[in-house]
Enzyme design. Sequence first.
Site, PDB file in Angstrom:
ATOM      1  N   GLU A 169      -4.550   7.625  -4.728  1.00  0.00           N
ATOM      2  CA  GLU A 169      -4.744   7.044  -5.880  1.00  0.00           C
ATOM      3  C   GLU A 169      -6.119   7.598  -6.333  1.00  0.00           C
ATOM      4  O   GLU A 169      -7.070   7.697  -5.381  1.00  0.00           O
ATOM      5  CB  GLU A 169      -4.791   5.423  -5.580  1.00  0.00           C
ATOM      6  CG  GLU A 169      -3.555   4.961  -5.344  1.00  0.00           C
ATOM      7  CD  GLU A 169      -3.471   3.328  -4.835  1.00  0.00           C
ATOM      8  OE1 GLU A 169      -4.640   2.654  -5.221  1.00  0.00           O
ATOM      9  OE2 GLU A 169      -2.441   2.735  -4.722  1.00  0.00           O
ATOM     10  N   HIS A 198      -1.979   0.238  -9.337  1.00  0.00           N
ATOM     11  CA  HIS A 198      -2.627  -0.592  -8.271  1.00  0.00           C
ATOM     12  C   HIS A 198      -3.382  -1.829  -9.201  1.00  0.00           C
ATOM     13  O   HIS A 198      -4.490  -2.020  -8.927  1.00  0.00           O
ATOM     14  CB  HIS A 198      -3.626   0.043  -7.577  1.00  0.00           C
ATOM     15  CG  HIS A 198      -3.838  -0.702  -6.341  1.00  0.00           C
ATOM     16  ND1 HIS A 198      -4.196   0.129  -5.054  1.00  0.00           N
ATOM     17  CD2 HIS A 198      -3.808  -2.048  -5.927  1.00  0.00           C
ATOM     18  CE1 HIS A 198      -4.441  -0.924  -4.235  1.00  0.00           C
ATOM     19  NE2 HIS A 198      -4.363  -2.118  -4.652  1.00  0.00           N
ATOM     20  N   ARG A 207       0.673  -1.259   0.015  1.00  0.00           N
ATOM     21  CA  ARG A 207      -0.156  -0.151   0.054  1.00  0.00           C
ATOM     22  C   ARG A 207       0.955   1.132  -0.106  1.00  0.00           C
ATOM     23  O   ARG A 207       2.151   1.111   0.629  1.00  0.00           O
ATOM     24  CB  ARG A 207      -0.894   0.035   1.317  1.00  0.00           C
ATOM     25  CG  ARG A 207      -1.963  -0.933   1.282  1.00  0.00           C
ATOM     26  CD  ARG A 207      -3.239  -0.415   0.113  1.00  0.00           C
ATOM     27  NE  ARG A 207      -4.197  -1.427   0.315  1.00  0.00           N
ATOM     28  CZ  ARG A 207      -4.384  -2.447  -0.332  1.00  0.00           C
ATOM     29  NH1 ARG A 207      -3.644  -2.957  -1.399  1.00  0.00           N
ATOM     30  NH2 ARG A 207      -5.621  -3.273  -0.262  1.00  0.00           N
TER      31      ARG A 207
HETATM   32  P1  NAP Z   1      -0.524 -11.697   4.857  1.00  0.00           P
HETATM   33  O1  NAP Z   1      -0.548 -13.121   4.515  1.00  0.00           O
HETATM   34  O2  NAP Z   1      -1.158 -11.287   6.373  1.00  0.00           O
HETATM   35  O3  NAP Z   1       1.019 -11.166   5.211  1.00  0.00           O
HETATM   36  C1  NAP Z   1       1.489 -10.072   5.597  1.00  0.00           C
HETATM   37  C2  NAP Z   1       2.806  -9.940   6.312  1.00  0.00           C
HETATM   38  O4  NAP Z   1       3.503  -8.851   6.893  1.00  0.00           O
HETATM   39  C3  NAP Z   1       2.818 -11.176   7.502  1.00  0.00           C
HETATM   40  O5  NAP Z   1       3.775 -12.099   7.294  1.00  0.00           O
HETATM   41  C4  NAP Z   1       3.202 -10.343   8.666  1.00  0.00           C
HETATM   42  O6  NAP Z   1       3.848 -11.022   9.622  1.00  0.00           O
HETATM   43  C5  NAP Z   1       3.806  -9.141   8.091  1.00  0.00           C
HETATM   44  N1  NAP Z   1       3.697  -7.949   8.854  1.00  0.00           N
HETATM   45  C6  NAP Z   1       2.490  -7.331   9.294  1.00  0.00           C
HETATM   46  N2  NAP Z   1       2.733  -6.176  10.110  1.00  0.00           N
HETATM   47  C7  NAP Z   1       4.231  -6.106  10.177  1.00  0.00           C
HETATM   48  C8  NAP Z   1       5.046  -5.066  10.555  1.00  0.00           C
HETATM   49  N3  NAP Z   1       4.586  -3.932  11.259  1.00  0.00           N
HETATM   50  N4  NAP Z   1       6.452  -5.038  10.335  1.00  0.00           N
HETATM   51  C9  NAP Z   1       6.785  -6.271   9.647  1.00  0.00           C
HETATM   52  N5  NAP Z   1       6.186  -7.186   9.043  1.00  0.00           N
HETATM   53  C10 NAP Z   1       4.668  -7.194   9.199  1.00  0.00           C
HETATM   54  O7  NAP Z   1      -1.069 -10.634   3.810  1.00  0.00           O
HETATM   55  P2  NAP Z   1      -0.878 -10.884   2.121  1.00  0.00           P
HETATM   56  O8  NAP Z   1      -2.007 -11.500   1.765  1.00  0.00           O
HETATM   57  O9  NAP Z   1       0.459 -11.558   1.844  1.00  0.00           O
HETATM   58  O10 NAP Z   1      -1.126  -9.544   1.527  1.00  0.00           O
HETATM   59  C11 NAP Z   1       0.097  -8.508   2.033  1.00  0.00           C
HETATM   60  C12 NAP Z   1      -0.773  -7.189   1.700  1.00  0.00           C
HETATM   61  O11 NAP Z   1      -0.359  -6.844   0.388  1.00  0.00           O
HETATM   62  C13 NAP Z   1      -2.174  -6.727   1.902  1.00  0.00           C
HETATM   63  O12 NAP Z   1      -2.340  -6.411   3.461  1.00  0.00           O
HETATM   64  C14 NAP Z   1      -2.270  -5.514   0.845  1.00  0.00           C
HETATM   65  O13 NAP Z   1      -2.336  -4.647   1.564  1.00  0.00           O
HETATM   66  C15 NAP Z   1      -1.167  -5.933  -0.251  1.00  0.00           C
HETATM   67  N6  NAP Z   1      -1.804  -6.277  -1.378  1.00  0.00           N
HETATM   68  C16 NAP Z   1      -1.747  -5.515  -2.645  1.00  0.00           C
HETATM   69  C17 NAP Z   1      -2.008  -5.997  -3.710  1.00  0.00           C
HETATM   70  C18 NAP Z   1      -1.898  -4.817  -4.987  1.00  0.00           C
HETATM   71  O14 NAP Z   1      -2.581  -4.838  -5.739  1.00  0.00           O
HETATM   72  N7  NAP Z   1      -0.970  -4.260  -5.206  1.00  0.00           N
HETATM   73  C19 NAP Z   1      -2.787  -7.099  -3.866  1.00  0.00           C
HETATM   74  C20 NAP Z   1      -2.966  -7.875  -2.955  1.00  0.00           C
HETATM   75  C21 NAP Z   1      -2.346  -7.433  -1.648  1.00  0.00           C
HETATM   76  P3  NAP Z   1       3.809 -10.759  11.179  1.00  0.00           P
HETATM   77  O15 NAP Z   1       2.359 -10.769  11.694  1.00  0.00           O
HETATM   78  O16 NAP Z   1       4.562 -11.913  11.776  1.00  0.00           O
HETATM   79  O17 NAP Z   1       4.535  -9.435  11.336  1.00  0.00           O
END
Ligand code: NAP
Length: 320
Positions: free
Chosen positions: A268, A287, A239
């Site tokens: 955005e 995005h 994000r």
């Molecule tokens: P996820 O499985 O929940 O993974 C998020 C990871 O971030 C977890 O491993 C978590 O580990 C870590 N994390 C959370 N807070 C943190 C912090 N403060 N410092 C360091 N690490 C942290 O989520 P996902 O499905 O992979 O998706 C991740 C993000 O990608 C979404 O939230 C979304 O914003 C973004 N996304 C963007 C697009 C796009 O179109 N560009 C598409 C899909 C997703 P810990 O809890 O151990 O910290």
Amino acid sequence: MKKPLVYVTRNIPTELSKAYEEKFTFFCWEEEETPVPREELRKHLQIADALICMVSDSIDKLLIKDADHLKIIANLAVGYDNICIEAAKSRGIIVTNTPDVLTETTADLGFALLLATARRLIEANNFIRQGEWKEWSPYLLAGADVHHKTIGIVGMGRIGKAMARRAQGFGMNIVYHNRSRDEAAEKELGVTYVSFHDLLNQADFVVSVVPFTHETKDMFNSHAFQMMKETAVFINISRGGVVNEADLIHALQSGVIQAAGLDVFKEEPIQKNHPLLQLPNVVALPHIGSASVETRTNMWKLCLDNVAAVLNGESPKTPV
Ligand code: NAP
């Protein structure tokens, strides 16, 4: 009996909604180019039983306050920073997202963006189309190697792991940072846990895949860019809010880091005259992380499944 009303902030493909039309009435905002105006949305939310919304719709406290009949907010995204979760919770409204179905597609885009930025593909494409290709020369549009370099994944979650699997294919050394260590991922993917500081120091490619929260807001700031290598490439597929954009612009202009590939921005849609879009060492995308036809269809389907479950008094598949 009156059918429950499902308000959708974009046009839902009728071939997907038609299976539910006997049970629910769908009302969609039909303009693709402009988002539903806030007042219009507020009006519909006062009578809707379910909402299907997009990452670009801000579903805040005030909107939720007036949504007297709403039982579910189904976000067509895995991230849910556009929704005030606390307000929804306090009113007993269930919030759902679309994890898993978009993981591989988003990682494909992340890796494509990494390659495009490292190997200057957009510059090269513009160069050839503008008729500037006069002669082959050894360093013409020479970029950085990706294979066998170090990738630093900040957020080794679902998408982070899918990025790591792709990086394995390129023979990369993979380091990661989360708040908590993921030993299963270390075993499965051969990735190494490091502190945020060490990741920034070591990585040739720093990739952000963390959710946008109060903890991750502006985590990529001047301090973080200063810790990266001068040759580092920064990739953001999470994000825009995780980056201090003024600091990133400065880092890219002054050679603190080499380049950036960005799929997401603080505001955005980003404006055409935004300073980031004036920099030759930036590859910018609107995005489109999960934007493949197949995945968007699966995301719609998951939203519909969640809405149907909640309106039938059952648990949704993917509650937040
Ligand atoms: P996820 O499985 O929940 O993974 C998020 C990871 O971030 C977890 O491993 C978590 O580990 C870590 N994390 C959370 N807070 C943190 C912090 N403060 N410092 C360091 N690490 C942290 O989520 P996902 O499905 O992979 O998706 C991740 C993000 O990608 C979404 O939230 C979304 O914003 C973004 N996304 C963007 C697009 C796009 O179109 N560009 C598409 C899909 C997703 P810990 O809890 O151990 O910290």
